[in-house]
Design a protein around this motif. Sequence first.
Motif, PDB file in Angstrom:
ATOM      1  N   SER A 193       0.781  -1.238   0.264  1.00 23.63           N
ATOM      2  CA  SER A 193       0.119   0.146   0.438  1.00 23.63           C
ATOM      3  C   SER A 193       0.615   1.151  -0.001  1.00 23.63           C
ATOM      4  O   SER A 193       2.087   1.137   0.131  1.00 23.63           O
ATOM      5  CB  SER A 193      -0.703   0.036   0.936  1.00 23.63           C
ATOM      6  N   TYR A 194      -0.384   2.358   0.074  1.00 26.42           N
ATOM      7  CA  TYR A 194       1.036   3.723   0.019  1.00 26.42           C
ATOM      8  C   TYR A 194       0.291   4.700   0.335  1.00 26.42           C
ATOM      9  O   TYR A 194      -1.054   4.799   0.937  1.00 26.42           O
ATOM     10  CB  TYR A 194       1.003   3.942  -1.572  1.00 26.42           C
ATOM     11  N   ARG A 195       1.041   5.687   1.412  1.00 28.38           N
ATOM     12  CA  ARG A 195       0.215   6.883   1.671  1.00 28.38           C
ATOM     13  C   ARG A 195       1.355   8.226   1.956  1.00 28.38           C
ATOM     14  O   ARG A 195       2.353   7.550   1.213  1.00 28.38           O
ATOM     15  CB  ARG A 195       0.874   6.279   3.283  1.00 28.38           C
ATOM     16  N   ILE A 196       0.757   8.810   2.569  1.00 22.06           N
ATOM     17  CA  ILE A 196       1.159  10.559   1.947  1.00 22.06           C
ATOM     18  C   ILE A 196       1.661  10.886   3.807  1.00 22.06           C
ATOM     19  O   ILE A 196       0.189  10.512   4.278  1.00 22.06           O
ATOM     20  CB  ILE A 196       0.566  11.562   1.350  1.00 22.06           C
ATOM     21  N   ILE A 197       2.432  10.950   3.852  1.00 23.26           N
ATOM     22  CA  ILE A 197       3.193  11.548   5.617  1.00 23.26           C
ATOM     23  C   ILE A 197       3.534  12.558   5.502  1.00 23.26           C
ATOM     24  O   ILE A 197       3.956  13.261   5.194  1.00 23.26           O
ATOM     25  CB  ILE A 197       4.332  10.000   6.284  1.00 23.26           C
ATOM     26  N   SER A 198       3.173  13.497   6.933  1.00 23.53           N
ATOM     27  CA  SER A 198       4.113  14.202   6.755  1.00 23.53           C
ATOM     28  C   SER A 198       3.882  15.033   7.990  1.00 23.53           C
ATOM     29  O   SER A 198       2.960  14.600   9.394  1.00 23.53           O
ATOM     30  CB  SER A 198       3.148  16.055   6.253  1.00 23.53           C
ATOM     31  N   VAL A 199       5.294  15.581   8.792  1.00 20.94           N
ATOM     32  CA  VAL A 199       5.287  15.191  10.503  1.00 20.94           C
ATOM     33  C   VAL A 199       5.663  16.771  10.751  1.00 20.94           C
ATOM     34  O   VAL A 199       6.500  17.130   9.705  1.00 20.94           O
ATOM     35  CB  VAL A 199       5.521  14.245  10.615  1.00 20.94           C
ATOM     36  N   ASP A 200       4.705  18.065  11.535  1.00 23.29           N
ATOM     37  CA  ASP A 200       5.444  19.164  11.736  1.00 23.29           C
ATOM     38  C   ASP A 200       6.083  18.860  13.327  1.00 23.29           C
ATOM     39  O   ASP A 200       4.474  18.198  14.241  1.00 23.29           O
ATOM     40  CB  ASP A 200       3.642  19.995  12.371  1.00 23.29           C
ATOM     41  N   GLY A 201       7.022  18.669  13.638  1.00 21.54           N
ATOM     42  CA  GLY A 201       7.892  18.234  14.921  1.00 21.54           C
ATOM     43  C   GLY A 201       7.167  16.847  15.570  1.00 21.54           C
ATOM     44  O   GLY A 201       7.734  16.227  15.146  1.00 21.54           O
ATOM     45  N   ALA A 202       7.057  17.022  16.457  1.00 23.66           N
ATOM     46  CA  ALA A 202       5.897  15.849  16.954  1.00 23.66           C
ATOM     47  C   ALA A 202       4.346  15.606  16.082  1.00 23.66           C
ATOM     48  O   ALA A 202       4.373  14.080  16.807  1.00 23.66           O
ATOM     49  CB  ALA A 202       6.617  15.865  18.040  1.00 23.66           C
ATOM     50  N   LYS A 203       3.891  16.544  15.633  1.00 23.22           N
ATOM     51  CA  LYS A 203       2.435  15.957  15.841  1.00 23.22           C
ATOM     52  C   LYS A 203       2.732  15.295  14.042  1.00 23.22           C
ATOM     53  O   LYS A 203       3.600  15.725  12.917  1.00 23.22           O
ATOM     54  CB  LYS A 203       2.033  17.464  15.493  1.00 23.22           C
ATOM     55  N   VAL A 204       1.994  14.405  14.040  1.00 25.61           N
ATOM     56  CA  VAL A 204       1.127  14.079  12.494  1.00 25.61           C
ATOM     57  C   VAL A 204       0.515  14.450  11.648  1.00 25.61           C
ATOM     58  O   VAL A 204      -0.894  14.916  12.306  1.00 25.61           O
ATOM     59  CB  VAL A 204       1.146  12.373  12.497  1.00 25.61           C
ATOM     60  N   ILE A 205       0.516  15.600  10.264  1.00 22.88           N
ATOM     61  CA  ILE A 205      -0.420  16.249  10.412  1.00 22.88           C
ATOM     62  C   ILE A 205      -0.903  15.467   9.271  1.00 22.88           C
ATOM     63  O   ILE A 205      -1.914  16.474   8.273  1.00 22.88           O
ATOM     64  CB  ILE A 205       0.202  17.939  10.018  1.00 22.88           C
ATOM     65  N   ILE A 206      -0.124  14.682   8.191  1.00 20.88           N
ATOM     66  CA  ILE A 206      -0.632  14.049   7.437  1.00 20.88           C
ATOM     67  C   ILE A 206      -0.810  12.613   7.083  1.00 20.88           C
ATOM     68  O   ILE A 206       0.700  12.075   7.254  1.00 20.88           O
ATOM     69  CB  ILE A 206      -0.262  14.218   5.682  1.00 20.88           C
ATOM     70  N   ASN A 207      -1.548  11.604   7.489  1.00 16.24           N
ATOM     71  CA  ASN A 207      -1.527  10.604   7.101  1.00 16.24           C
ATOM     72  C   ASN A 207      -2.499   9.676   6.635  1.00 16.24           C
ATOM     73  O   ASN A 207      -3.611   9.139   7.006  1.00 16.24           O
ATOM     74  CB  ASN A 207      -0.891   9.455   8.966  1.00 16.24           C
ATOM     75  N   SER A 208      -1.628   9.622   5.193  1.00 14.53           N
ATOM     76  CA  SER A 208      -3.425   9.551   3.832  1.00 14.53           C
ATOM     77  C   SER A 208      -3.085   8.373   3.061  1.00 14.53           C
ATOM     78  O   SER A 208      -1.968   8.122   2.665  1.00 14.53           O
ATOM     79  CB  SER A 208      -3.462  10.943   2.825  1.00 14.53           C
ATOM     80  N   THR A 209      -3.728   7.584   3.204  1.00 10.41           N
ATOM     81  CA  THR A 209      -3.674   5.962   2.718  1.00 10.41           C
ATOM     82  C   THR A 209      -4.606   6.190   1.026  1.00 10.41           C
ATOM     83  O   THR A 209      -5.309   6.424   0.664  1.00 10.41           O
ATOM     84  CB  THR A 209      -4.215   4.990   2.805  1.00 10.41           C
TER      85      THR A 209
END
Length: 316
Positions: free
Chosen positions: A44-60
Amino acid sequence: MGEQPIFTTRAHVFQIDPNTKKNWVPASKQAVTVSYFYDVTRNSYRIISVDGAKVIINSTITPNMTFTKTSQKFGQWADSRANTVFGLGFSSEQQLTKFAEKFQEVKEAARLARDKSQEKIETSSNHSQASSVNGTDDEKASCAGPADTHLKSENDKLKIALTQSAANVKKWEIELQTLRESNARLTSALQESAASVEQWKRQFSLCRDENDRLRNKIDELEEQCSEINREKEKNTQLKRRIEELESELREKETAAERDNQNLEDKVRSLKTDIEESKYRQRHLKVELKSFLEVLDGKIDDLHDFRRGLSKLGADN
């Protein structure tokens, strides 16, 4: 075998306002790292983005998703599982284009993976049914066969189980190593993101100032457009008034031409009358002269007659 990053870029992250479903809410204070990850285990594929310690994008990524370019540097996609819409603002149109192309590529790969998974499930189901039938036949044969045949079958099963267990151990070791490498890359990305916070803050401040300046410019242009529209309206009214005046002038010219034509007709009629009157006067003069001549002759004759009468009277 764990998740692996296959594409990385930087962008400002936004999410749609859950209340209005119209306005964008910033999810990051500055541009952050946005990555595509591929999970070998789950395919599977995901789009991930982290701002500091916070996950702001976790989209499969699923085959039904669509990435839409809404401007030269902004794009968005809806995630029904996360019940939100993500938006990304890039620093250049080229970065947006690359991200959109990768989204389409990953979306197609997800579709192929889904189709392949369905084929595997169907094949496995058919194989299980066939194995169940064969197993039943083997059990019948083993019950009828000698005891050493049964032991040999059990040994074969144990060997297969040991082989599968060793393969699973190897697989888990590889997956653990991949996870460690992925964690190391994520840690490095987080450190890089933290190191560039001030730089992106300054850039964000510059962008905000530029945005304010552009907004002021837009207000000025809108005011100018309003003035232009008012001038256009005045010009339209003036044009309409000119057309009305031209129409009135044409009507007056037509009336004047008609009056002139009537006057010319009257002048020609009067000239004709004058010529006829002159002709009658000349004719009357000629007739009067002729009459006077005749009258003179008659008077002369009358005088002669009177003299004749006088002479006749005297003779008598």
